[in-house]
Structure formats: C-alpha cells, structure tokens
Design an enzyme around this catalytic site. Sequence first.
Site, PDB file in Angstrom:
ATOM      1  N   HIS A   1       0.934  -1.243   0.090  1.00  0.00           N
ATOM      2  CA  HIS A   1      -0.029  -0.013  -0.058  1.00  0.00           C
ATOM      3  C   HIS A   1       1.077   1.204  -0.016  1.00  0.00           C
ATOM      4  O   HIS A   1       0.433   2.123   0.513  1.00  0.00           O
ATOM      5  CB  HIS A   1      -0.844   0.119   1.191  1.00  0.00           C
ATOM      6  CG  HIS A   1      -1.680  -1.089   1.343  1.00  0.00           C
ATOM      7  ND1 HIS A   1      -3.027  -1.661   0.918  1.00  0.00           N
ATOM      8  CD2 HIS A   1      -1.304  -2.191   2.078  1.00  0.00           C
ATOM      9  CE1 HIS A   1      -3.197  -2.695   1.180  1.00  0.00           C
ATOM     10  NE2 HIS A   1      -2.329  -3.251   2.034  1.00  0.00           N
TER      11      HIS A   1
ATOM     12  N   GLU B   1       9.713   8.322 -16.805  1.00  0.00           N
ATOM     13  CA  GLU B   1       8.445   9.036 -17.085  1.00  0.00           C
ATOM     14  C   GLU B   1       7.877   8.788 -18.751  1.00  0.00           C
ATOM     15  O   GLU B   1       6.838   8.222 -18.592  1.00  0.00           O
ATOM     16  CB  GLU B   1       8.364  10.403 -16.917  1.00  0.00           C
ATOM     17  CG  GLU B   1       8.596  10.995 -15.513  1.00  0.00           C
ATOM     18  CD  GLU B   1       8.839  12.431 -15.073  1.00  0.00           C
ATOM     19  OE1 GLU B   1       7.948  13.194 -14.874  1.00  0.00           O
ATOM     20  OE2 GLU B   1       9.956  12.911 -15.856  1.00  0.00           O
TER      21      GLU B   1
END
Length: 445
Positions: free
Chosen positions: A140, A274
């Site tokens: 998480h 990216e």
Amino acid sequence: MEEFNASIGFDCRLFRHDIRGSIAHAKVLVKAVILKEPEARRIINGLKEVEKEIASGKARLTPELEDIHMAVEALLTRKIGPLGGKLHTGRSRNDQVALDIRLYLKDEIFEILDLAHGLKRALVESAEANLDTVMPGYTHLQRAQPVLFAHHLLAYYEMLKRDTGRLLDCLERMDEMPLGAGALAGSPYALDREYAARLLGFSRVTDNSLDSVSDRDFAIEFLSAASILMMHLSRLSEEIILWSSQEFGFIELSDAFSTGSSIMPQKKNPDVAELARGKTGRVYGHLVSLLTTMKSLPLAYNKDMQEDKEPLFDTIDTVKTVLKVYAPMLRTMKVDRERMLRATGAGFLNATDAADYLVRKGLPFREAHEAAGRAVAYCIRNEKSLEELDSNEWKALSPLFKEDIKDAVSIRRSLNARKVYGGTAPDSVKKMLRLAKKELEKGAC
Ligand code: ARG
C-alpha cells in the site's frame, strides 16, 4: 481513393521480407513446373536488385503503387519485363501479407528478446552490487518489512523472465507458413508448401487456407505480450520516479539519463522512466486497436486488416527504444544505501518480527499480533522505535518478551530470518542471483 487505399506509406518497411517470400515462391513455382529454371533465375536476380534499390532509396515508392506487394512486383516488371508478371501465379496478396508480417515479426521478436536480455543483465548486475543494501519493502506504499534492494530488483528480473517466455510462446505459435492459401480457398497449382516453409525457416505450414489469410492472432498475441512487458516497465518506472524524488532520495539517476528544467535550475527529472511509463498507454492502445479491428470480421480477408500494421509497427518501435535506453539508465543509477537504511529504521518495519518472536514462545499468532501492536502503540506514544525499548518496557508489554527480543527485532535478524526459498534473507537472495546468472548465460532465448 488512391491515397486512402494505399498502405505503401507504412508497409514499405516489409520490403525485405516481401522479397524473401517472393524469392521462395519463385523457387516453389519452378518445382511446380510453372516457371522454368532460367526464368526463376531472372526473377530472383531482379528481386535482389529491387531490394537494393529500395534499401538505397533509389526506388520511389509512391501511393499509386498501393502497397509493398504491388510495388515490388511493379519494380520487378519494370526491370525484367512481362516475365515479372509470372511471379504472382498461385498466390494472392492475402497470403503474401500474412507471410510478410510473420517473417517481419519473427525477426523483430528476436531483437526484442536480445534487448530484454540486456535489461535482465542490468537488473542482475545491479542486484549483485546491492546484496547488502537494505530498504523498506512496501505494501500500500506504506513501509512494511525490510527487504534487500537486490531482492526488489530481482522481482523485476522474474517479470522480465515471464515476458521472455511469453514472447517465445508467441514465436512458437507464429511459426507456420501461410503461402499456398491463395486469396482464401487454396491454390489450384501443385505448390510444395512444405518446401516453401523450409526455404523461409518455418517449422510447419498452416492447416486451413481460410484461417491462413484471416488470422492475425499472432500479432495480437505479440501486442499483448508487449503490453504486459510495458506494464512491468511502467511499474519499475514508477518506483524509479518515486525513489529519485527528494521525498525518498533512494537513488540518483545519472545526468546522462535525466534532464533539467528550462526554468528551475535545481531540477533533475527522471524523463526516461516517465516516458517509459507514458508510452505504456500507447502500447495498450495498439492492443485494443487491433483487437477491435479484428472483432466481428467475417472470413476471410477484409481490407480492415490493413489496419494491423501501424499498431504493430509502433509497438515494436516503442518497446525497442524503451528497452534500449532502460538498461544503461539502470546501470548508471547511484544508490544511496544510507538513506535506504535510515528509511528502514523508521516505521516499525520490525513489528512483525516482534509478533513472530511471541509465536516462537508458543503464543497463537493472532494474540502475538495484538501484543506487537501494543508495543508499536507504546512506541508512538513515547516517540521511540522498537529497537530503543529496554527490557522492562518489553516485559510490561508481555511477560513472554525476554532479553533476546532486542536482537529479534534488529533489522539484520529480520532479514536473515526470511530464508525460506524465494525470501529476502541474504542467503536466499544470493541463491537466486546465482540461478539468474546461470539463466542469463544461456542467452536471450
Ligand atoms: N495492403 C494489404 C494489407 O496490408 C495487402 C492485402 C491486400 N489484399 C487485397 N485483396 N486487397 O492488408
């Protein structure tokens, strides 16, 4: 109409494969006694010259030539006269294009496998250099348990290993030669299809002429294997972007693989990661595009299928450029071990180890989990880490905590304890590294 109909603008990149297929077909026509030996020789020599002319840019491929198949034939006929028109006996552009894409895709998959192999090597080398680098493992995106950075990198190695397997599967199913299907019903000439398959390096021939010309499963399979590969790279990219942020500060990318900002002088941006993350969307798009093109198409060939090429070509180009730039980016990244280790010290990553300690003392795991939770709550209240608690504090939390709990919650102990096969203990990771290196020695496929 001419411009709308033409595919030469993009299928020109198939010229070498188209010519390879045509040379094989000329030989098959000799065997079928349709072409005489000297005729085939003239055709084959002509085709070789056409190949050179296209490669050098001498031959102009204009829209009135429609597609690469028509273009090659037109250029051949211009060169050797009406004899060029005999080459198309017993075949159709429908089986020709099915062949060309297969030949082309096979070559490209081998290149992609090579590049993926390079990236696997970079991951393994980086893992080897980081066998004692400890980092927080996350679930998480919350700090969870300490892991070795090498273990984390080798997780990506596993993903790429599956990608390689998927590409090899794809090659295996694609390994069928479709020529002889003609337009759809099969050729009326006695074409030796097995001979063509051997000449073109296929293990077998396709079994159904209708399927031969209407099947694009192999392209879709490739696009889905490529999508999964890109998905993996997008996950690694996301981590690299996070790790190189000032908030994490776990790694620093080399200047050669990052960019500055045109306005903010202090910036160092992880553009490679990216872009890899961004290009993943484009590859998924191509998969969905071809699936949608093929959806509900009646048998056999439909012109819709000309739309298979651009998504396929762009996927190949994208995956190759991403893989090419990725390996050197990984190889040149600097790892801040100190920072990673410090991050492991905060966030109670050893809380599970405190619970496991109690389990070893006979407590059921659920109760042990609760007691360790109490210890964490106590630490938060008193602004301490578990390592900082003294024996009395531990004993107050549970009488089962003895002196040796201090050792049990050390990061080193936590790591060393996870020596199950596939776990993060240094010994287990070393074993995996040895296996990975052995696998890599076997080559790209
Ligand atoms: N340019 C076509 C394609 O890429 C080749 C096959 C055309 N066949 C036809 N019968 N029009 O799909």
